[in-house]
Scaffold this active site. Structure first.
Site, PDB file in Angstrom:
ATOM      1  CD1 TRP A 101      58.779 -16.188  57.616  1.00 28.98           C
ATOM      2  CD2 TRP A 101      59.737 -15.994  55.638  1.00 28.98           C
ATOM      3  NE1 TRP A 101      57.957 -17.079  56.867  1.00 28.98           N
ATOM      4  CE2 TRP A 101      58.607 -17.153  55.786  1.00 28.98           C
ATOM      5  CE3 TRP A 101      60.332 -15.916  54.421  1.00 28.98           C
ATOM      6  CZ2 TRP A 101      58.109 -18.023  54.628  1.00 28.98           C
ATOM      7  CZ3 TRP A 101      59.878 -16.770  53.373  1.00 28.98           C
ATOM      8  CH2 TRP A 101      59.078 -17.801  53.381  1.00 28.98           C
ATOM      9  CG  ASP A 171      57.770  -9.403  56.952  1.00 26.07           C
ATOM     10  OD1 ASP A 171      56.774  -9.371  56.858  1.00 26.07           O
ATOM     11  OD2 ASP A 171      58.536 -10.532  56.627  1.00 26.07           O
ATOM     12  CE  LYS A 195      52.103 -16.221  55.196  1.00 25.55           C
ATOM     13  NZ  LYS A 195      53.724 -15.794  55.323  1.00 25.55           N
TER      14      LYS A 195
END
Ligand SMILES: *Cc1c(COP(=O)(O)O)cnc(C)c1O
Length: 364
Positions: A101, A171, A195
């Site tokens: 990511w 993030d 998540k």
């Protein structure tokens, strides 16, 4: 009703009391005769949902008043573009590459400017967190970007990078509300809620108010400016109303259990159960350096891809689902988000032990 132990990395397990409450309110939310999905985002009823969600998040995370809380769409991935568009004034930024990511965010940023890799752990396939205590950051760099918890590889920062006075953008998708964080150590925190906080489709961004301005890269669309959303209380257009409602319930559930300190304690106990077993097992082993281990996503494998596949299959037959590792690294991954009870981790470890004892020939 049959529920399984769901170790999915995301969308992922949610607290059962939240799902039950949402079910109870499905047909008639607070006497309105409508589902939350059916009510106008401009109604007083919805306004109170979004206001309460924000207020409770502020309380839970101890978010200072000089930070904006935004409810956004487009997934975490759209932030990979919005961040450079809104903050790259000199068209220069620094990125720490710790996984899939972070690298995606880095690649997106290269569309907008000159991006420097401040640190990377790609040399060992992202199995550790690089030392970020003395990074080489150019004086005209606009910000330093990091990804706190690397969902796919199973690593986590255990020390905050020194951004050398530059903005620090983080993030936190896969560790959102998993432990206390000092918000003012960062200039922007953001994460998709799928998540640890709710259904896919909502991103929560926490941004220092003075950074949100009209000054964005030329051509930045209206919808991609943080100011657009900040000025309209995250209701410039129709927000993902149901997701905000569910996130609000998850936040309340965490408050009821005792807040983020309690989450941290519970999450560490769960992760320790699994890591302790991995450290003593002769069949399974963890994939990342001990000092870089994630509490949320535990990656492991055996010495053989066939045995990994047999394990994943046998696990599924025993109510342990979505434990296959990401295709980028193979093996297995157990995501131990807030809603995963410790009983689920015990069940998994017991099953792994039995599988190992039987030499990988687990009999049904
Ligand atoms: C899942 C994940 C993403 C991607 O989220 P999307 O909502 O699918 O764009 C980004 N960063 C991290 C750390 C993630 O875990």
């Amino acid at each position: 009703m049959k529920r399984v132990y769901n170790f999915s990395a995301g969308p992922a397990i949610l607290p059962e009391p939240v799902l039950q409450e949402a079910a109870d309110e499905m047909m008639d939310y607070k006497g309105s005769g409508m589902s939350v999905m059916e009510i106008s985002h401009r109604s007083a009823l919805f306004q109170s949902i979004i206001d309460e969600t924000e207020a409770n998040l502020r309380k839970l995370m101890n978010i200072p008043d000089n930070y904006e809380v935004l409810f956004l769409q487009g997934g975490t991935s759209l932030q990979f573009a919005m961040i450079p568009m809104n903050f790259m004034r000199n068209r220069k930024a620094d990125y720490i590459l710790t996984g899939y990511w972070a690298k995606k965010a880095y690649r997106e940023a290269t569309l907008f400017g000159d991006i420097h890799v401040a640190a990377s752990s790609e040399d060992r396939n992202f199995t550790y967190i690089p030392d970020c205590s003395n990074l080489n950051i150019a004086s005209d760099s606009d910000y330093l970007y990091m990804c706190e918890n690397n969902t796919i590889y199973g690593t986590k920062f255990h020390a905050r990078p020194d951004s050398k006075g530059k903005l620090l953008i983080n993030d936190i998708s896969s560790c959102f509300l998993s432990e206390p964080m000092n918000v003012s150590d960062y200039d922007m925190l953001f994460g998709g809620i799928q998540k640890n906080l709710g259904p896919a489709g909502l991103v929560i961004a926490i941004i220092r108010k003075d950074l949100i301005s009209e000054t964005v890269l030329p051509g930045t669309p209206t919808m991609l400016r943080y100011k657009t959303h900040a000025d309209k209380g995250s209701m410039y257009n129709t927000p993902p109303t149901y997701n905000i409602y569910i996130a609000g319930k998850v936040i309340k559930w965490i408050q009821t259990l005792g807040g983020l300190e309690k989450m941290k304690e519970m999450n560490e106990a769960k992760a320790a159960l699994l890591y302790d077993y991995l450290d003593k097992s002769d069949m399974f082993y963890g994939l990342v350096d001990k000092g870089s281990r994630s509490v949320m996503n535990v990656t492991f494998r055996t010495d053989s891809a066939e045995l990994d596949a047999a394990f994943v299959k046998a696990a599924a037959e025993h109510g342990i689902v979505s434990i296959k590792g990401h295709r980028a690294i193979g093996g297995m991954r157990a995501s131990l988000y807030n809603a995963m009870p410790i009983e689920g981790v015990r069940y998994l470890v017991n099953f792994m032990e039995a599988f190992e004892k039987n030499g990988g020939q687990y009999a049904k």
